[in-house]
Write an enzyme that holds these catalytic residues in place. Structure first.
Site, PDB file in Angstrom:
ATOM      1  N   LEU A  99       7.251  14.246   4.602  1.00  0.00           N
ATOM      2  CA  LEU A  99       7.959  13.096   5.180  1.00  0.00           C
ATOM      3  C   LEU A  99       7.034  12.141   5.925  1.00  0.00           C
ATOM      4  O   LEU A  99       6.026  12.541   6.487  1.00  0.00           O
ATOM      5  CB  LEU A  99       9.051  13.593   6.130  1.00  0.00           C
ATOM      6  CG  LEU A  99      10.091  14.522   5.501  1.00  0.00           C
ATOM      7  CD1 LEU A  99      11.152  14.899   6.535  1.00  0.00           C
ATOM      8  CD2 LEU A  99      10.755  13.880   4.284  1.00  0.00           C
ATOM      9  N   HIS A 100       7.404  10.860   5.877  1.00  0.00           N
ATOM     10  CA  HIS A 100       6.699   9.812   6.604  1.00  0.00           C
ATOM     11  C   HIS A 100       7.751   8.892   7.220  1.00  0.00           C
ATOM     12  O   HIS A 100       8.961   9.145   7.104  1.00  0.00           O
ATOM     13  CB  HIS A 100       5.750   9.053   5.654  1.00  0.00           C
ATOM     14  CG  HIS A 100       6.395   8.609   4.388  1.00  0.00           C
ATOM     15  ND1 HIS A 100       7.393   7.661   4.345  1.00  0.00           N
ATOM     16  CD2 HIS A 100       6.220   9.014   3.094  1.00  0.00           C
ATOM     17  CE1 HIS A 100       7.782   7.475   3.103  1.00  0.00           C
ATOM     18  NE2 HIS A 100       7.096   8.293   2.314  1.00  0.00           N
TER      19      HIS A 100
ATOM     20  N   GLY B 152       8.937   6.158   6.338  1.00  0.00           N
ATOM     21  CA  GLY B 152       9.930   5.639   5.397  1.00  0.00           C
ATOM     22  C   GLY B 152      11.143   6.561   5.326  1.00  0.00           C
ATOM     23  O   GLY B 152      12.299   6.114   5.414  1.00  0.00           O
ATOM     24  N   HIS B 153      10.879   7.862   5.201  1.00  0.00           N
ATOM     25  CA  HIS B 153      11.986   8.832   5.172  1.00  0.00           C
ATOM     26  C   HIS B 153      12.749   8.805   6.505  1.00  0.00           C
ATOM     27  O   HIS B 153      13.981   8.862   6.534  1.00  0.00           O
ATOM     28  CB  HIS B 153      11.463  10.251   4.969  1.00  0.00           C
ATOM     29  CG  HIS B 153      10.755  10.478   3.668  1.00  0.00           C
ATOM     30  ND1 HIS B 153       9.401  10.656   3.583  1.00  0.00           N
ATOM     31  CD2 HIS B 153      11.215  10.569   2.394  1.00  0.00           C
ATOM     32  CE1 HIS B 153       9.048  10.847   2.329  1.00  0.00           C
ATOM     33  NE2 HIS B 153      10.130  10.807   1.577  1.00  0.00           N
TER      34      HIS B 153
ATOM     35  N   GLY C  33      16.026   4.852  -0.307  1.00  0.00           N
ATOM     36  CA  GLY C  33      15.117   3.750  -0.013  1.00  0.00           C
ATOM     37  C   GLY C  33      14.992   2.770  -1.175  1.00  0.00           C
ATOM     38  O   GLY C  33      15.007   3.173  -2.343  1.00  0.00           O
TER      39      GLY C  33
ATOM     40  N   GLN D 271      15.578   3.783  -9.044  1.00  0.00           N
ATOM     41  CA  GLN D 271      16.321   5.019  -8.752  1.00  0.00           C
ATOM     42  C   GLN D 271      17.626   4.695  -8.030  1.00  0.00           C
ATOM     43  O   GLN D 271      18.685   5.246  -8.364  1.00  0.00           O
ATOM     44  CB  GLN D 271      15.439   5.922  -7.886  1.00  0.00           C
ATOM     45  CG  GLN D 271      16.167   7.064  -7.222  1.00  0.00           C
ATOM     46  CD  GLN D 271      15.231   7.977  -6.476  1.00  0.00           C
ATOM     47  OE1 GLN D 271      14.493   8.739  -7.085  1.00  0.00           O
ATOM     48  NE2 GLN D 271      15.241   7.928  -5.159  1.00  0.00           N
TER      49      GLN D 271
ATOM     50  N   MET E 299       4.820   2.944   2.186  1.00  0.00           N
ATOM     51  CA  MET E 299       4.590   4.359   2.503  1.00  0.00           C
ATOM     52  C   MET E 299       5.096   5.226   1.359  1.00  0.00           C
ATOM     53  O   MET E 299       6.134   4.931   0.770  1.00  0.00           O
ATOM     54  CB  MET E 299       5.306   4.731   3.793  1.00  0.00           C
ATOM     55  CG  MET E 299       4.654   4.130   4.994  1.00  0.00           C
ATOM     56  SD  MET E 299       5.338   4.843   6.494  1.00  0.00           S
ATOM     57  CE  MET E 299       4.484   3.845   7.701  1.00  0.00           C
ATOM     58  N   SER E 300       4.325   6.268   1.041  1.00  0.00           N
ATOM     59  CA  SER E 300       4.697   7.175  -0.037  1.00  0.00           C
ATOM     60  C   SER E 300       4.052   8.526   0.220  1.00  0.00           C
ATOM     61  O   SER E 300       2.914   8.591   0.703  1.00  0.00           O
ATOM     62  CB  SER E 300       4.202   6.631  -1.387  1.00  0.00           C
ATOM     63  OG  SER E 300       4.257   7.651  -2.372  1.00  0.00           O
TER      64      SER E 300
ATOM     65  N   ARG F  27       2.869  10.278  -1.912  1.00  0.00           N
ATOM     66  CA  ARG F  27       1.736  10.372  -2.839  1.00  0.00           C
ATOM     67  C   ARG F  27       0.493   9.629  -2.324  1.00  0.00           C
ATOM     68  O   ARG F  27      -0.571   9.763  -2.910  1.00  0.00           O
ATOM     69  CB  ARG F  27       2.126   9.847  -4.221  1.00  0.00           C
ATOM     70  CG  ARG F  27       3.119  10.760  -4.936  1.00  0.00           C
ATOM     71  CD  ARG F  27       3.344  10.350  -6.387  1.00  0.00           C
ATOM     72  NE  ARG F  27       4.012  11.377  -7.143  1.00  0.00           N
ATOM     73  CZ  ARG F  27       5.326  11.416  -7.410  1.00  0.00           C
ATOM     74  NH1 ARG F  27       6.127  10.474  -6.948  1.00  0.00           N
ATOM     75  NH2 ARG F  27       5.840  12.406  -8.123  1.00  0.00           N
TER      76      ARG F  27
HETATM   77  P1  AMP Z   1      11.036  11.030  -1.979  1.00  0.00           P
HETATM   78  O1  AMP Z   1      10.804  12.092  -0.944  1.00  0.00           O
HETATM   79  O2  AMP Z   1       9.808  10.307  -2.387  1.00  0.00           O
HETATM   80  O3  AMP Z   1      11.896  11.510  -3.118  1.00  0.00           O
HETATM   81  O4  AMP Z   1      11.910   9.926  -1.240  1.00  0.00           O
HETATM   82  C1  AMP Z   1      13.116  10.273  -0.599  1.00  0.00           C
HETATM   83  C2  AMP Z   1      13.816   9.003  -0.193  1.00  0.00           C
HETATM   84  O5  AMP Z   1      12.986   8.253   0.701  1.00  0.00           O
HETATM   85  C3  AMP Z   1      14.113   8.070  -1.373  1.00  0.00           C
HETATM   86  O6  AMP Z   1      15.394   7.495  -1.186  1.00  0.00           O
HETATM   87  C4  AMP Z   1      13.029   7.040  -1.267  1.00  0.00           C
HETATM   88  O7  AMP Z   1      13.360   5.795  -1.825  1.00  0.00           O
HETATM   89  C5  AMP Z   1      12.871   6.939   0.237  1.00  0.00           C
HETATM   90  N1  AMP Z   1      11.556   6.377   0.591  1.00  0.00           N
HETATM   91  C6  AMP Z   1      10.350   6.826   0.178  1.00  0.00           C
HETATM   92  N2  AMP Z   1       9.363   6.031   0.656  1.00  0.00           N
HETATM   93  C7  AMP Z   1       9.985   5.045   1.362  1.00  0.00           C
HETATM   94  C8  AMP Z   1       9.524   3.898   2.078  1.00  0.00           C
HETATM   95  N3  AMP Z   1       8.232   3.603   2.170  1.00  0.00           N
HETATM   96  N4  AMP Z   1      10.438   3.106   2.676  1.00  0.00           N
HETATM   97  C9  AMP Z   1      11.769   3.392   2.573  1.00  0.00           C
HETATM   98  N5  AMP Z   1      12.271   4.451   1.913  1.00  0.00           N
HETATM   99  C10 AMP Z   1      11.387   5.271   1.312  1.00  0.00           C
END
Ligand code: AMP
Length: 281
Positions: free
Chosen positions: A33-34, A36-37, A147, A153, A184-185, A187
């Site tokens: 998590l970051h 964004g999450h 997000g 998605q 933010m990601s 990855r």
């Molecule tokens: P993930 O863990 O990558 O599957 O992402 C989980 C949720 O967090 C998804 O709804 C993503 O779109 C959202 N998310 C990931 N990165 C960001 C970001 N930088 N800003 C906003 N939402 C994000």
């Protein structure tokens, strides 16, 4: 914050909340998590009485040559972050709990799932649709937050939730970015220092192309210039740089309606995605 690993334990807690008349929000994630999450958890808290986050690295949404085995996993740290953000319940199931022996169902969404990441990652959105449907059925939230970072998605999820009458409100939350604009990601941890420097060209190029198109430039040439700029900045390849209808994701040759600019590009072996709204002046 309570942590549960089985569907039965998840249901027991959310059923008690529902009986008490509490409004429940779900925030699905793959962990690592970051901010964004955490912004999704904040958005959930603002709209609901109880927030359930899930952490599940869903094997069904990874292709055979993708990064399933090396995807970052750090549940203890994630749990601390969620707790600090005011999340009430973490659902962190095993693969066997989600897909027990004999599991045989798939979900396939046409239209919005085609092209963009759907072209580069065959089967990816089927895997997303399946796991999100299961999570919605398990937690039965009033709202679920996703997000705009993964905009396609989000469009796929809106589509099947409507098509399958799931009865949950889907809320999109804005992209949270690093100081230099990189989205933010989870990855981003794959990037070396040199790759991280190259990566900052992605939001900059996207913003430039967006401004050109919004200012009336020819769409095809603005997109071609953008691809050239990304390759010149050090990206190994560009999967796509495309203008699409913001709702249907239909490809656009001219900016004649509310649109979205999408990019996916590879730096080293890491694939980065981003998108921006484009509004006609
Ligand atoms: P993930 O863990 O990558 O599957 O992402 C989980 C949720 O967090 C998804 O709804 C993503 O779109 C959202 N998310 C990931 N990165 C960001 C970001 N930088 N800003 C906003 N939402 C994000």
């Amino acid at each position: 914050m309570k942590i549960v690993r089985t569907v039965a334990d998840l249901r027991e807690t959310v059923n008690d909340w529902r009986k008490a008349g509490l409004r429940i929000a779900l925030v699905p994630t793959m962990g690592a998590l970051h901010q964004g999450h955490l912004s999704l958890v904040e958005a959930a808290r603002a709209r609901a009485d109880r927030v359930v986050a899930s952490i599940f690295v869903n094997p069904k949404q990874f292709g055979v040559n993708e990064d399933l085995s090396r995807y970052p996993r750090q549940e203890a740290r994630d749990a601390e972050l969620l707790d600090g953000a005011g999340c009430h319940l973490l659902f962190a199931p095993t693969v066997e709990e989600m897909y027990p022996a004999g599991f045989a169902t798939s979900i396939s969404v046409t239209g919005v799932s085609e092209g963009l990441c759907g072209a580069a990652r065959p089967g990816h959105f089927d895997g997303v649709a399946l796991v999100v449907t299961k999570l919605l059925n398990m937690a039965r939230p009033d709202i679920a937050i996703f997000g705009e970072k993964d905009y396609q998605q989000l469009a796929v999820i809106r589509r099947f939730v409507e098509d399958l009458n799931i009865g949950v409100e889907i809320i999109g939350a804005p992209i949270v970015r690093e100081a230099d604009g990189l989205a933010m990601s989870s990855r981003n941890v794959y990037l070396s220092e040199a790759e991280r420097a190259i990566a900052s060209a992605l939001p900059k190029t996207l913003t430039r192309v967006r401004d050109q198109i919004a200012g009336g430039a020819d769409v095809a040439s603005a997109l071609a210039d953008g691809v050239r700029d990304l390759l010149a900045a050090g990206f190994a390849s560009v999967d796509y740089l495309e203008l699409r209808d913001a709702r249907t994701l239909e490809p656009l040759q001219t900016l004649d309606r509310e649109a979205r600019l999408f990019v996916a590009a590879r730096v080293g072996t890491t694939r980065l995605i981003d998108n921006l709204p484009v509004r006609p002046l």
